[in-house]
Every structure is written in C-alpha cells, then in structure tokens.
Enzyme design. Structure first.
Site, PDB file in Angstrom:
ATOM      1  N   SER A  98       0.790  -1.240   0.000  1.00  8.80           N
ATOM      2  CA  SER A  98       0.000   0.000   0.000  1.00  8.80           C
ATOM      3  C   SER A  98       0.817   1.282   0.000  1.00  8.80           C
ATOM      4  CB  SER A  98      -0.966   0.010   1.199  1.00  8.80           C
ATOM      5  OG  SER A  98      -2.166  -0.647   0.853  1.00  8.80           O
ATOM      6  N   LYS A 101       0.333   3.800  -2.773  1.00  2.00           N
ATOM      7  CA  LYS A 101      -0.596   4.938  -2.703  1.00  2.00           C
ATOM      8  C   LYS A 101       0.144   6.279  -2.626  1.00  2.00           C
ATOM      9  CE  LYS A 101      -4.448   2.422  -0.539  1.00  2.00           C
ATOM     10  NZ  LYS A 101      -3.860   1.076  -0.372  1.00  2.00           N
ATOM     11  N   SER A 289      -5.884   3.953   4.209  1.00  2.00           N
ATOM     12  CA  SER A 289      -5.379   3.001   3.217  1.00  2.00           C
ATOM     13  C   SER A 289      -6.529   2.367   2.444  1.00  2.00           C
ATOM     14  CB  SER A 289      -4.513   1.909   3.868  1.00  2.00           C
ATOM     15  OG  SER A 289      -3.681   1.307   2.896  1.00  2.00           O
TER      16      SER A 289
END
Length: 456
Positions: A98, A101, A289
């Site tokens: 993640s 991102k 997230s």
C-alpha cells in the site's frame, strides 16, 4: 513545568511554574532592551544537524539485525535536501504493497487542481418520467447520516464530509415534484470508466469492484468496524437500489428495478452532490489506506493525463506524471493505484524521494501527502502501532507514515523529526516468513530509534 517568556512594554517575565519576576525598569525615553532569542530557527538546509552515516549506522545497527525483518531494504534521507543518509538495497525494487498509494497521491496532487471535486448527478431521460443516476467516480458517497460517518475512527468535519446520497434524493425529488412527476423509471450510468471492473486480486473485502458509481465504497454494511469489510459484487446496482429507496422516502416512487443504462448526451441535470476536494480525498485515502478510493483517485489521474480510465491506463498515467516530476523511475513497475497488485515494484529510495518531494517548498501542492499520513499510536493504520508494548513508544505522535501489507510483505514509509529537529524521510521494505505483527514491531523500533537520534 511551564516556562513562558513575555517580552513587551510591561517588562516582566513568567518563570518556571508561573512565578512572576520583578519588572525590569527602563525610562520612557529609552527603547526596551531586546528580547533574548527563545527558539533557534529550524535548519531547513545545509548540513547543520544533519545525521551522518556513521552515527545512523551505530544507532540502528542492533535493530537492523532483527531476524523478524527477513530480507530488509531501506532508505533514510534528509527531508530538506532529499540526500540519502543511510540505506541498504535502497535502489533495489521491492514489493511496495500500500505504499504504492504515495505514488498515486503525488501524481494526483500534481496533475489535478486542488479544487477538484467529483460529482454524482441525476439527469433527465427521454421522457419526464425517466431519470438516470450518473456516477462521477466518487466512491465515498454515503448513505449514512453524516453524523454517523467515521474516517479512520474519527467523526468527519465539514470539509471532509462525504457527499450524501440522501441529499441527492432530496434535490431530485424537489425537481421532479416541481415538474409534476411522482413516479419514475430509474437507470444508472457507469460509463465513465473502461476496462475490467475487478482488480486482479479482488477479494470482495479489501477492495470493491471498481466502478464510478457506488456508495460507502461498496461496503455491504457501512457501519462495520472491520478493517476489511464485506463488499458487494455490484456496487453500482447497490447504489441505485439505495437511491430508489431514498427517493421513495421523499415521495417519489420508482417503478420497477433500476437498470443499467447511459445518460443521453446533454441531458438536463436535476440534482448533484459533490465529493470533498481532491486533497481531502487523498488525505482519507492515505490515512485509512482505502484501496477502492485509491483506484478511483488513480482513474482521475488517468483522465487528466488523457489515458484510458482503467487499471492499465491509471498505472501508465501515474508513471508518466512521476517521470515528468523528475522522480527516478528505474526499476519501478506500477500496475494499479492501490498497491494490491503483487507485481508492483518500487525501490525504497523512490518512496523516500516521493516523500522528500512532498516536503519540498517547491511543491506546496503535494503537502497533503504528508498531512494525510497516519500518525503513530494516534490515527489510521498506525493507531495500534508505536506502543510501549512493542518497544517503540518514542514514535507515538511523532512518526507519520504510510503502511503496506501483503502476505509475507510489510512496508513503512514516512517522516520523523529527529532529536536535532531535522526532518527525515524513510522507507523500510521487508519480505519475511515471520508473522506480520513481529515484522511490523521490528520496523517500528527502527523508526522510533530515529526520533531519538542525534546522529550528526
């Protein structure tokens, strides 16, 4: 103990604990004595206070040997200059999970105006009794009362409040009643996106089907406290059904079940609700997230870059935008906006560079990348980390970082302020057979040590 200094015409000071000192006398025809410096200016450049490689190595060496880390690559850089201070395998591509991102966020904030809002609309159809609900790419539209909405466990304020499906129904009902319409046929339009709607690693929990029309990120139960709640396989149909119910509550009946269809070009708009601004969406995406929101933001990047609004188009647009920003892209492979894709690869140094870029005075538009990062022991995906039990409490409230987790993979990339007041950016990337909790705790201890480091 409270220490405060008050300089001014009164000429007296408050000492530790609040005791008042005798006033300092000076004549009215004299200028008051200059106040002593209370705070030294922060060093935002140069080498004053900059940690050295040897000092960092000495401080971190025992923690870097923790077996729970497995294979660890990392980069620690100066936040003011972007200069690499210490690393290991910092140029080697690794699975970012993640922390991908961060790339999505930087690209979106660079390419799109900060005033950008995503619109969910209702437009007129072929007859007065036909209406179409048009998705504009905002997955945060909510069917909940706004006082029940939580982001990262916290209530929303006016600026971060999502668009309300109930408000869209109210506006629509007002327009229809004004036209004398009490019963309608409802269609819904998801034509904004192209390509597959399911992520390659779609599991109906960590991510919903990626369509431009949905409510509460496609959650079946938007009040669920689960970090990976169950998602519907048909987010657009769910949103249309919920909208039909809300219209009914406003006194407008929907005849039959809503059907997929496209709005007519130039159709008159009956109602519209808007998302929070793009910086607020990025803030929410990073703090929680949110994979579904990340894919939506990535598609906005694709549209702005004139790429297809699909998984492939969004990935290409992010890479294109970062390249134009001067981010070194050697070894970078991006296949989605969320980081769920197992074939994503980003070197730790690139993640650190993205954070340094966001901290640069040359790019104030990127600041939401930093403000959206979860805070150790306080918010988002770090709310249960940097605790005394993990031996990393020095990072509580001080570490701001994006987490990433896939099977056998744990990543952490963010910022700290060290003991000398220097902003550091870091990226830690592990691949390990150890349990996720063990690996995360080992990473957190490294970062917490940075906060106490006067390693110049």
């Amino acid at each position: 103990m409270v220490v405060a200094v008050l300089a001014g015409a009164t000429g007296f000071a408050l000492l530790a604990g609040g005791a008042q000192a005798a006033p300092q006398a000076y004549r009215a025809d004299q200028a008051p004595p200059p106040a002593a410096a209370v705070l030294q200016p922060a060093d935002t450049g140069g080498t004053v206070g900059m940690p050295g490689q040897a000092g960092l190595q000495a401080a971190l060496a025992p923690l870097l040997q923790d077996k729970a880390l497995g294979t660890l690559t990392f980069a620690i850089s100066d936040g003011a200059t972007g200069k690499l201070l210490l690393g290991s395998g910092e140029g080697s591509p690794a699975t970012p999970a993640s922390t991908t991102k961060l790339a999505t966020a930087v690209a979106a904030l660079d390419l799109l105006p900060p005033t950008t809002r995503l619109a969910t609309r209702v437009v007129a159809g072929a007859t007065p009794a036909d209406i179409t609900l048009v998705g504009g790419g905002d997955p945060t539209v909510t069917g909940l009362p706004l006082d029940q909405v939580r982001i990262g466990g916290a209530p929303v304020d006016a600026d971060s409040a999502p668009a309300s499906l109930a408000e869209l129904a109210r506006q629509t009902a007002v327009a229809l009643k004004a036209a004398g319409v009490a019963t309608v046929h409802l269609a819904y339009d998801t034509s904004m996106y192209t390509g597959p709607v399911l992520h390659k690693y779609h599991d109906a929990m960590n991510i919903a089907a990626v369509v431009p029309l949905m409510v509460d990120e496609g959650r079946i139960d938007p009040r669920s406290p689960d970090e990976a709640p169950a998602r519907t396989f048909d987010p657009a149909g769910q949103a249309a059904d919920e909208f039909a119910q809300l219209l009914g509550a406003q006194g407008v009946a929907v005849d039959g079940k809503a059907k997929a269809g496209q709005a007519q070009p130039g159709a008159a708009q009956l109602a519209q609700v808007l998302s929070p601004t793009l910086p607020r969406l990025v803030d929410r995406m990073l703090t929680t997230s949110d994979n579904t929101l990340a894919e939506a933001v990535a598609r906005q990047v694709a549209l702005a870059a004139h790429q297809p609004p699909s998984f492939d188009g969004a990935a290409a647009a992010v890479v294109q935008t970062l390249t134009k920003l001067g981010v070194p892209m050697q070894g970078v492979s991006i296949n989605d906006g969320s980081g769920l894709h197992l074939q994503n690869a980003i070197p730790p140094l690139v993640l650190a560079d993205l954070l340094a870029l966001a901290a640069s005075p040359d790019h104030p538009e990127l600041r939401p990348v930093l403000t959206g990062l979860p805070i150790g022991a306080f918010s988002g995906t770090l709310i249960r980390r940097f605790t005394p039990a993990q031996g990393s409490a020095d990072g509580a409230g001080v570490v701001h970082a994006k987490t990433g987790s896939l099977s056998g993979v744990n990543t952490l990339a963010g910022t700290v302020v060290d003991a000398d007041g220097r902003l550091l950016v870091f990226a830690l990337m592990t691949r390990t057979p150890a349990g996720a909790d063990q690996a995360r705790a080992a990473m957190d201890r490294i970062v917490a040590r940075l906060t106490a480091c006067g390693c110049g």
